[in-house]
Enzyme design. Structure first.
Site, PDB file in Angstrom:
ATOM      1  N   GLU B  29      -8.788   0.251 -15.065  1.00  0.00           N
ATOM      2  CA  GLU B  29      -8.571  -1.372 -14.990  1.00  0.00           C
ATOM      3  C   GLU B  29      -9.578  -1.850 -14.224  1.00  0.00           C
ATOM      4  O   GLU B  29      -9.736  -1.743 -12.979  1.00  0.00           O
ATOM      5  CB  GLU B  29      -7.289  -1.736 -14.630  1.00  0.00           C
ATOM      6  CG  GLU B  29      -6.234  -1.151 -15.465  1.00  0.00           C
ATOM      7  CD  GLU B  29      -4.642  -0.669 -14.869  1.00  0.00           C
ATOM      8  OE1 GLU B  29      -4.466  -1.196 -13.710  1.00  0.00           O
ATOM      9  OE2 GLU B  29      -3.922   0.008 -15.369  1.00  0.00           O
ATOM     10  N   LEU B  58      -4.112  -2.138 -19.753  1.00  0.00           N
ATOM     11  CA  LEU B  58      -3.438  -1.876 -18.573  1.00  0.00           C
ATOM     12  C   LEU B  58      -2.171  -1.008 -18.728  1.00  0.00           C
ATOM     13  O   LEU B  58      -1.161  -1.394 -19.092  1.00  0.00           O
ATOM     14  CB  LEU B  58      -2.843  -3.217 -17.881  1.00  0.00           C
ATOM     15  CG  LEU B  58      -2.396  -3.552 -16.277  1.00  0.00           C
ATOM     16  CD1 LEU B  58      -2.324  -5.031 -16.090  1.00  0.00           C
ATOM     17  CD2 LEU B  58      -1.446  -2.611 -15.923  1.00  0.00           C
ATOM     18  N   GLU B  60      -1.475   2.952 -17.120  1.00  0.00           N
ATOM     19  CA  GLU B  60      -1.628   4.133 -16.072  1.00  0.00           C
ATOM     20  C   GLU B  60      -1.382   5.440 -16.882  1.00  0.00           C
ATOM     21  O   GLU B  60      -2.059   6.356 -16.694  1.00  0.00           O
ATOM     22  CB  GLU B  60      -1.033   4.028 -14.813  1.00  0.00           C
ATOM     23  CG  GLU B  60      -1.706   2.961 -13.922  1.00  0.00           C
ATOM     24  CD  GLU B  60      -1.266   1.537 -14.276  1.00  0.00           C
ATOM     25  OE1 GLU B  60      -0.389   1.394 -15.095  1.00  0.00           O
ATOM     26  OE2 GLU B  60      -1.859   0.705 -13.566  1.00  0.00           O
ATOM     27  N   GLN B  82      -5.677   1.538  -9.952  1.00  0.00           N
ATOM     28  CA  GLN B  82      -6.037   0.376  -9.160  1.00  0.00           C
ATOM     29  C   GLN B  82      -5.525   0.551  -7.770  1.00  0.00           C
ATOM     30  O   GLN B  82      -6.065   0.134  -6.825  1.00  0.00           O
ATOM     31  CB  GLN B  82      -5.722  -1.026  -9.536  1.00  0.00           C
ATOM     32  CG  GLN B  82      -6.374  -1.806  -9.577  1.00  0.00           C
ATOM     33  CD  GLN B  82      -6.305  -3.118 -10.383  1.00  0.00           C
ATOM     34  OE1 GLN B  82      -5.339  -3.741 -10.739  1.00  0.00           O
ATOM     35  NE2 GLN B  82      -7.642  -3.307 -11.168  1.00  0.00           N
ATOM     36  N   PHE B  83      -4.070   1.146  -7.269  1.00  0.00           N
ATOM     37  CA  PHE B  83      -3.650   1.347  -6.202  1.00  0.00           C
ATOM     38  C   PHE B  83      -2.766   2.498  -6.397  1.00  0.00           C
ATOM     39  O   PHE B  83      -2.046   2.682  -7.418  1.00  0.00           O
ATOM     40  CB  PHE B  83      -2.858   0.102  -5.617  1.00  0.00           C
ATOM     41  CG  PHE B  83      -3.590  -0.956  -5.079  1.00  0.00           C
ATOM     42  CD1 PHE B  83      -4.060  -1.185  -3.726  1.00  0.00           C
ATOM     43  CD2 PHE B  83      -4.084  -1.906  -5.949  1.00  0.00           C
ATOM     44  CE1 PHE B  83      -4.792  -2.162  -3.182  1.00  0.00           C
ATOM     45  CE2 PHE B  83      -4.948  -3.049  -5.560  1.00  0.00           C
ATOM     46  CZ  PHE B  83      -5.267  -3.133  -4.245  1.00  0.00           C
ATOM     47  N   PRO B  89       3.591   5.684 -13.292  1.00  0.00           N
ATOM     48  CA  PRO B  89       3.550   6.125 -14.696  1.00  0.00           C
ATOM     49  C   PRO B  89       2.724   7.025 -15.123  1.00  0.00           C
ATOM     50  O   PRO B  89       2.871   7.921 -16.464  1.00  0.00           O
ATOM     51  CB  PRO B  89       3.393   4.816 -15.270  1.00  0.00           C
ATOM     52  CG  PRO B  89       3.383   3.738 -14.442  1.00  0.00           C
ATOM     53  CD  PRO B  89       3.135   4.441 -12.974  1.00  0.00           C
ATOM     54  N   HIS B 129       0.992  -1.950  -2.412  1.00  0.00           N
ATOM     55  CA  HIS B 129      -0.214  -1.662  -2.276  1.00  0.00           C
ATOM     56  C   HIS B 129      -0.452  -0.654  -0.934  1.00  0.00           C
ATOM     57  O   HIS B 129      -1.657  -0.718  -0.729  1.00  0.00           O
ATOM     58  CB  HIS B 129      -0.985  -3.135  -2.161  1.00  0.00           C
ATOM     59  CG  HIS B 129      -1.106  -3.860  -3.463  1.00  0.00           C
ATOM     60  ND1 HIS B 129       0.033  -4.292  -3.974  1.00  0.00           N
ATOM     61  CD2 HIS B 129      -2.031  -3.943  -4.315  1.00  0.00           C
ATOM     62  CE1 HIS B 129      -0.125  -4.997  -4.949  1.00  0.00           C
ATOM     63  NE2 HIS B 129      -1.520  -4.723  -5.359  1.00  0.00           N
TER      64      HIS B 129
END
Ligand code: TPP
Ligand code: MG
Lengths: 359, 326
Positions: B29, B58, B60, B82-83, B89, B129
């Site tokens: 992403e 978007l 995962e 991304q994090f 998922p 995060h």
């Protein structure tokens, strides 16, 4: 009956392609590329082969010589139609009930039995080396098809990935994420839903309030069509066309309407949740007799042909079973053999426990 | 030679790998035009084009699952999650497929793929995060779990991960992304996987750690040195498969060990190392093995994150007590 009926021919905006009616009479002209004895007899033979193999596998399980097995009884046309529609160079990403397609593509009966007996070597197909093994986690094979299709696109190859999923699988995010991504990137992929009306004990009406499963394509911006999954001619034709479209960068969703005539697997007892009457009624629509009736009516199939086929198929199945039962077991230490390309030295001690036989 | 941060070293390694090998792809992403939310993929889109540097929807699970398909087809996808807090998922694909495709097909198909993701606390990021769940991956047979601790190590280990024929979970501590600059030669030299790195030598005590906690641990070792305690600091770097030799060798000499990690204590990877020491080094131990770890709490929001993070003081105290133990 219940809301399952929504999934009958019902929706005018989502017509079901069908050439042969339940009794095997042609409802419209069969596509000329398919309407010859050789082609149709081959499809018929493959369905008989699949059903015979299936019955044998179930009986092997019942007599303790096979593990849990997922029969494809009643769904032979979906599976065989897909196999026949694919090019050898395409890649199949099956669920776990797609023996007909796998057999057509050259996976051997012995390999399928070996896998369901609980031996990984059954997934090391000698035939279609790039095809994926069965996917047990429902719908998890769908994103793999995206990757495979992207690989074809990146290399500029005219090939397609064909992913088979159940009706239950369409409730999962993997399914939507995958058709959606194929739409974004115009990937050469076809997703075929084997809508056999059941996901173990849940009828398809418990999966979705949508009128059809094909219409889920709309949300992904790709084409969606419905086909009579008990009409192998229709499956072969519709999936063939879908593959052509896909190879030109237009991904497709095909909903094939069929019925799971057997238990979910050999570990299931479907009488707990569905009526015998429903199943008996569905037997009137099953695909094998349907095509035979057509072949006989065209004078393309005789009693002698039938007997010869049955004899040949039994011989092949028996031979495969014999070969399967004679397979030497994997040595226990083999569980380490393909864990990594090269076994990390830190695992050598664990492996040694099995080699010494005192693990 | 350029002085680069860890995140720049990641970008450098990615560029190098893509340059060397046309089968290497970068996807995730915002990895394209935006260059990744941390800029780890900056410049790649311009250099290699949108076919090889893909912004994905978007999703995962899709990202990880696509990598399985691409890997089986002979590509080497490097995906960015991304994090780490959003990797869950993708676990189905990582655990049920990536880690075992080779095994379940007896080597017919395999997944050379790297899943990169930022991990850990310390940058005042929002909820979800900041977690560190490396031990979750380390539990999965068939995976490699790699965590760099310096820019040069990030460069070398990432190149090694991309060239590796099996799936690698590559965890990048966000706290280190821009913490230091180091001279890193873009020479394509990979660092060794599956081995620990000794960051500091010492004979009184072994401090075992990885990722961002290497900083606090090295600082603690300096503080201990002022008290006359010489600590050896080991950066585990590859959690799985674990190079226990280096740890056993060090503890064999020092007889004392403190394991430091940011992740929650219970079932953290420190427990695995402590168990190995109990099994294989008990008679060399002059003191109980101690763990200095994150608390068994939900990762607090940023205002309490400093209180959560095992600080230098806690490491120094544990080291001191371990050395004094009679
Ligand atoms: C993710 C996941 N959840 C649950 C199961 C257990 N399970 C196996 S098959 C099945 C039903 C699948 O239904 P469908 O997708 O319609 O395929 P069918 O069995 O009818 O061919 C379930 C719930 C599973 N294998 N994977
Ligand atoms: Mg079903």
């Amino acid at each position: 009956m219940n809301a399952v009926d929504r999934f009958e021919e019902g929706s005018p905006s989502w017509p079901v392609t069908r050439y042969l009616d339940k009794g095997g009479s042609a409802l419209q002209d069969i596509p000329s590329a398919l309407d010859d004895r050789q082609t149709l007899a081959a499809l018929y033979a493959a369905m008989v082969r699949t059903r015979t193999f299936d019955q044998k596998a179930v009986s092997l399980q019942r007599t303790g010589r096979l593990g849990t097995y997922a029969s494809s009884l009643g769904q032979e046309a979906v599976s065989v139609g897909i196999g026949a529609a694919m090019d050898p160079a395409d890649v199949l990403l099956p669920a776990f009930r797609d023996h007909g397609a796998m057999l057509w593509r050259g996976v051997t009966m012995t390999e399928i039995l070996q896998y369901w007996s609980g031996d990984e070597r059954g997934c090391d197909y000698a035939g279609p080396r790039e095809d994926f093994p069965v996917a047990i986690p429902v719908a998890s094979q769908a994103p793999h098809a995206v990757g495979v299709a992207m690989a074809f696109q990146l290399r500029g190859e005219k090939r397609a990935a064909l992913c088979i999923l159940g009706d239950g699988a369409t409730s999962k995010g993997d399914f939507y994420e995958s058709i959606n991504a194929c739409g974004v990137w115009n990937l050469p992929a076809v997703f075929v839903i084997n809508n056999n009306r059941w996901a173990i004990s849940e009828p398809v009406a418990m999966q979705t309030a949508a009128e059809t499963l094909a219409q889920k394509a709309v949300a992904a911006g790709i084409a969606g069509v419905r086909v009579d999954g008990n009409d192998v001619v229709a499956v072969r034709h519709v999936v063939g066309r879908a593959l052509e479209e896909a190879r030109s960068g237009r991904p497709q969703l095909v909903e094939a309407l069929t019925y799971r005539l057997g238990d979910h697997t050999t570990a299931d007892d479907a009488r707990r949740y569905r009526d015998d009457a429903e199943v008996s009624a569905r037997w009137q629509e099953e695909p094998v007799l349907r095509l035979r009736n057509y072949l006989v009516a065209r004078d393309w199939w005789s009693k002698a042909d039938e007997e010869a086929l049955i004899r040949q198929v039994r011989e092949d199945v028996d031979g495969a079973v014999e070969a399967y039962l004679a397979l030497p077991p994997q040595p226990p230490a083999a569980m380490f053999d393909h864990l990594y390309a090269v076994l990390p030295p830190s695992l050598a001690a664990q492996r040694a426990l099995l080699e010494d036989g005192d693990g | 030679m350029a002085e680069v941060t860890l995140v720049e070293a990641v970008a450098m390694a990615l560029g190098r790998a893509m340059d060397e090998d046309p089968t290497v792809l970068v996807l995730g992403e915002d990895v394209g035009r935006d260059g990744g939310v941390f800029r780890a993929t900056e410049g790649l889109l311009d250099r290699f084009g949108p076919a090889r540097v893909r912004d994905t929807p978007l999703a995962e699970g899709l990202i990880a699952g696509m990598c399985v398909g691409l890997g089986a087809q002979g590509f080497r996808p490097v995906a960015e999650i991304q994090f780490m807090g959003f990797v869950y998922p993708a676990l189905d694909q990582i655990v049920n497929h990536a880690s075992r495709l080779r095994n379940r097909t007896r080597g017919r198909l395999s997944c050379p793929m790297v899943m990169r993701m930022p991990m850990g606390t310390g940058i005042k990021a929002p909820e979800h995060h900041s977690e560190s769940v490396e031990s979750m991956f380390a539990h999965i047979p068939g995976l490699r779990v790699v965590i760099p601790s310096t820019p040069s190590r990030a460069y070398g280990l990432l190149l090694a991960a991309i060239r590796d024929p099996d799936p690698v979970i590559f965890l990048e501590p966000t706290r280190l992304y821009r913490a230091v600059r180091e001279e890193v030669a873009d020479d394509g030299a990979a660092a060794e996987l599956d081995c620990c790195y000794v960051m500091r030598e010492g004979s009184d005590l072994t401090l075992v750690t990885w990722g961002a906690m290497t900083r606090e641990t090295l600082a603690a070792a300096d503080a201990l040195a002022e008290e006359g305690i010489e600590a050896e600091v080991i950066d585990v770097a590859t959690l799985k498969p674990l190079d226990e030799e280096t740890i056993l060798d060090s503890v064999g000499r020092t007889g004392r060990c403190v394991i430091v990690h940011e992740a929650a204590l219970t079932a953290g990877f420190g427990g695995e190392i402590a168990a190995r020491l109990a099994e294989k080094a008990l008679l060399s131990l002059a003191a109980p093995v101690r763990r200095v770890a994150g608390f068994d709490t939900v990762m607090p929001l940023p205002r309490l994150e400093d209180a959560y993070l095992p600080g230098i003081d806690r490491i120094v105290a544990a080291g001191r007590e371990t050395v004094r133990f009679q």
